[in-house]
Design an enzyme around this catalytic site. Structure first.
Site, PDB file in Angstrom:
ATOM      1  CE  LYS A   1      -4.300  -1.437   1.675  1.00 31.07           C
ATOM      2  NZ  LYS A   1      -4.622  -1.403   3.041  1.00 31.07           N
TER       3      LYS A   1
ATOM      4  CG  HIS B   1      -0.833   7.431   2.754  1.00 30.24           C
ATOM      5  ND1 HIS B   1      -1.122   8.268   3.728  1.00 30.24           N
ATOM      6  CD2 HIS B   1      -1.501   6.318   2.855  1.00 30.24           C
ATOM      7  CE1 HIS B   1      -2.103   7.453   4.795  1.00 30.24           C
ATOM      8  NE2 HIS B   1      -2.245   6.262   3.963  1.00 30.24           N
TER       9      HIS B   1
ATOM     10  CG  HIS C   1       1.892   5.774   6.101  1.00 30.86           C
ATOM     11  ND1 HIS C   1       1.452   5.419   4.773  1.00 30.86           N
ATOM     12  CD2 HIS C   1       1.274   4.561   6.987  1.00 30.86           C
ATOM     13  CE1 HIS C   1       0.759   4.575   4.876  1.00 30.86           C
ATOM     14  NE2 HIS C   1       0.642   3.831   5.943  1.00 30.86           N
TER      15      HIS C   1
HETATM   16  N1  ARG Z   1      -0.451  -1.451   9.919  1.00 28.74           N
HETATM   17  C1  ARG Z   1      -1.375  -0.789  10.841  1.00 28.74           C
HETATM   18  C2  ARG Z   1      -1.954   0.335   9.965  1.00 28.74           C
HETATM   19  O1  ARG Z   1      -1.558   0.685   8.905  1.00 28.74           O
HETATM   20  C3  ARG Z   1      -0.731   0.045  12.016  1.00 28.74           C
HETATM   21  C4  ARG Z   1      -0.103  -0.886  13.003  1.00 28.74           C
HETATM   22  C5  ARG Z   1      -0.212  -0.174  14.595  1.00 28.74           C
HETATM   23  N2  ARG Z   1       0.485  -1.267  15.281  1.00 28.74           N
HETATM   24  C6  ARG Z   1      -0.115  -2.341  16.004  1.00 28.74           C
HETATM   25  N3  ARG Z   1       0.738  -2.973  16.679  1.00 28.74           N
HETATM   26  N4  ARG Z   1      -1.193  -2.546  15.917  1.00 28.74           N
HETATM   27  O2  ARG Z   1      -3.208   0.931  10.216  1.00 28.74           O
END
Ligand code: ARG
Length: 572
Positions: free
Chosen positions: A127, A130, A133
């Site tokens: 993905k 962007h 982030h």
């Molecule tokens: N990958 C997730 C997102 O982009 C965020 C992860 C956050 N960390 C976690 N331990 N849940 O929404």
């Protein structure tokens, strides 16, 4: 450096009965109007125990403190004792320390032998990386730096979103409409195109969703073809992420993402069963959290596949066992508040006393002046493009303003990217904000370029003074700070003095903006001093004293920027 609050408290403690040094310290105030002193001690609370009117107590205490060397003046005013520090002694103390410590000024050993995990950035594979982030990435990096500076052992983890049903979708879409060459050419944009197409097509053909679920289940079971595709998507995405991390000067100690826990999930499911926490609901396994005012947490789906939350539980257990953390920090958007509340509670119910040491550090949304984004509909602003644009625009400004630099590309990078990071860390993290180019690149406002410019200005003063003189000023034993007692010099020294305390506060609150605001204050204060006083005077002793203050301010600005993850140019 002397802890003045503590010193004052100790003296007062001798003078009055019934209060501990800590209690007195918490009572001491810093008057907003400096005419009322550098510190003030209110005597109201003592009236009861001492059976005396507060103004009389203030008078008594003032009398006892009057002879102390640390104070220039001690004044009882109504119920307050107003304390004015001896400027010369204070200046000497602060400037010597900040000069001597250099890049370490503000460091402490507060966190010795304690491990803090800082999980941040954690984008989803395949993905786009962007503009949204930027928040977790830059705030997390700063929190890591702050904790490192405070003496903690730190572990930076990028919990990559490299697992889950979206990979089933990606695999199905790639097989149906994909083309290998395109993916190699431009991986994330191409994969995003497939993902978008999947969501368009599924509206007419819901069976695609079943295919996607099946593909993910195969992936989870280690089927080679699915694993190979997934590995390829992951590798290509990481290349792209790394380009951005390099631009930002950010790195990680671990990229153990969601997939890392795929073989650690059975244990969690068994554990939950053992604790009688799992309930079956239409074939799925859930934890009921109604008692705690939360919706149920889905742990495994009908087909047995696990979910985001299951992987978070497994990750936390792993981190405790592997790192034995003192704190486990998650820098993740506030949209996920419920998710974290749910699984923190589940871990607690599983009997893990360390659940209390897991902290979700939320932040608000960033939006663009141009409008919002949506990955599903392909409307997205790549972070890399934003950073490149910042560098390009900065280059234009540098040319236009004739900014001094030896290497325009290097400076444009430091300033452009620093500007974006600084804006990100300027407001309380929980606030939503709108990304604005005008604000980011303004050299005069409370911005990164302004602080960097002030640092470069201090560096330029030192260059003009010449190496030999600067070296002498760094030999702090020769300094006579009686030459720098003006209000602007004193105000600057006070801000430099507060810097270590500010770092501790930023750490306690998980709030880098505390540092950001403080270095803006220092930059403004330095510029006042710079305008008010002629620094490179003929008199050598006076020049050395003033240069020492310049060095102290420069070190503090540099370390402050460092804690935000931003470089400090010597020329600008
Ligand atoms: N990958 C997730 C997102 O982009 C965020 C992860 C956050 N960390 C976690 N331990 N849940 O929404």
């Amino acid at each position: 450096m002397i802890n003045y609050k503590k010193k004052i408290a100790e003296i007062i403690c001798e003078a009055v009965e019934g209060l501990t040094v800590e209690e007195i310290m918490s009572m001491i105030e810093i008057p907003t109007d400096t005419k009322m002193g550098d510190y003030a001690f209110p005597c109201f609370k003592l009236a009861k125990t001492l059976r005396k009117a507060p103004p009389l107590i203030a008078k008594d205490i003032a009398g006892k403190l009057a002879g102390e060397e640390a104070f220039e003046k001690v004044e009882p005013v109504n119920a307050y004792v107003n304390l004015f520090l001896s400027r010369k002694g204070f200046m000497e103390d602060v400037v010597k320390e900040a000069v001597k410590e250099g890049d370490n000024y503000g460091r402490s050993t507060l966190g010795k032998d304690k491990t803090v995990i800082v999980e941040f950035s954690s984008p989803n594979i395949a993905k786009p990386f962007h503009i949204g982030h930027i928040r977790s990435t830059v705030i997390g990096n700063s929190i890591y730096k702050i904790y490192d500076f405070l003496g903690y052992d730190t572990v930076r983890i990028n919990h990559l979103g490299d697992y889950g049903t979206q990979f089933g979708k990606m695999i199905v879409a790639y097989r149906k409409w994909g083309n290998k060459e395109d993916v190699i050419q431009s991986p994330i944009k191409t994969l995003l195109g497939y993902y978008t197409k999947f969501h368009e097509e599924v509206e007419n053909d819901p069976s695609l969703d079943d295919d996607a679920r099946a593909a993910f289940a195969k992936l989870e079971n280690g089927s080679p073809e699915e694993v190979e595709l997934w590995q390829w998507f992951r590798d290509e995405s990481l290349k792209e992420f790394h380009r951005v991390y390099d631009m930002l000067g950010i790195s990680f100690d671990s990229y153990a993402g969601e997939s890392f826990y795929s073989d650690k999930m059975d244990r969690i499911v068994d554990w939950l069963k053992e604790k009688n926490l799992l309930i079956e609901s239409e074939g799925a396994q859930i934890v009921d959290l109604e008692k705690y005012g939360m919706s149920p947490a889905l742990i495994t789906k009908k087909d047995g596949s696990t979910l985001y939350i299951t992987r978070d539980i497994a990750a936390a257990v792993y981190r405790k066992e592997h790192y034995n953390f003192y704190k486990n920090l998650y820098i993740v958007a506030s949209q996920q508040n419920l998710h974290f509340q749910q699984w923190f509670k589940i871990v607690e119910l599983m009997g893990c006393e360390w659940a209390k040491d897991c902290v979700h550090i939320p932040f608000g949304l960033v939006s663009l002046e141009e409008g919002t984004m949506s990955t599903r509909h392909g409307r997205v602003v790549f972070l890399e493009e934003v950073l490149n644009r910042a560098v390009d625009q900065t280059k234009e400004i540098i040319k236009e303003k004739n900014v001094a630099t030896d290497n325009i590309d290097e400076t444009a990078k430091m300033v452009g990217i620093g500007a974006v990071m600084f804006q990100e860390l300027s407001n309380n993290r929980i606030k939503d904000y709108v990304f604005s180019w005008d604000k980011v690149l303004n050299f005069e406002g409370e911005t990164g370029p302004y602080v960097q410019y002030t640092h470069a200005r201090a560096a330029s003063v030192l260059r003009k003074a010449g190496d030999a003189v600067v070296e002498k000023a760094k030999q702090v034993s020769v300094l006579d700070m009686a030459y720098v007692l003006s209000d602007s010099a004193y105000d600057l020294a006070k801000l430099i003095y507060q810097f270590p305390q500010v770092i501790a506060e930023a750490g306690d609150k998980y709030e880098p903006s505390v540092v950001t605001r403080h270095i803006v204050d220092i930059a403004q204060s330095f510029n006042r001093f710079y305008h008010d006083e002629y620094i490179l005077v003929d008199d050598e002793a006076e020049k050395l004293a003033k240069l020492a203050l310049v060095i102290a301010a420069k070190n503090t600005l540099k370390n402050g920027l460092y804690l935000l993850g931003i470089q400090a140019p010597e020329k600008m």
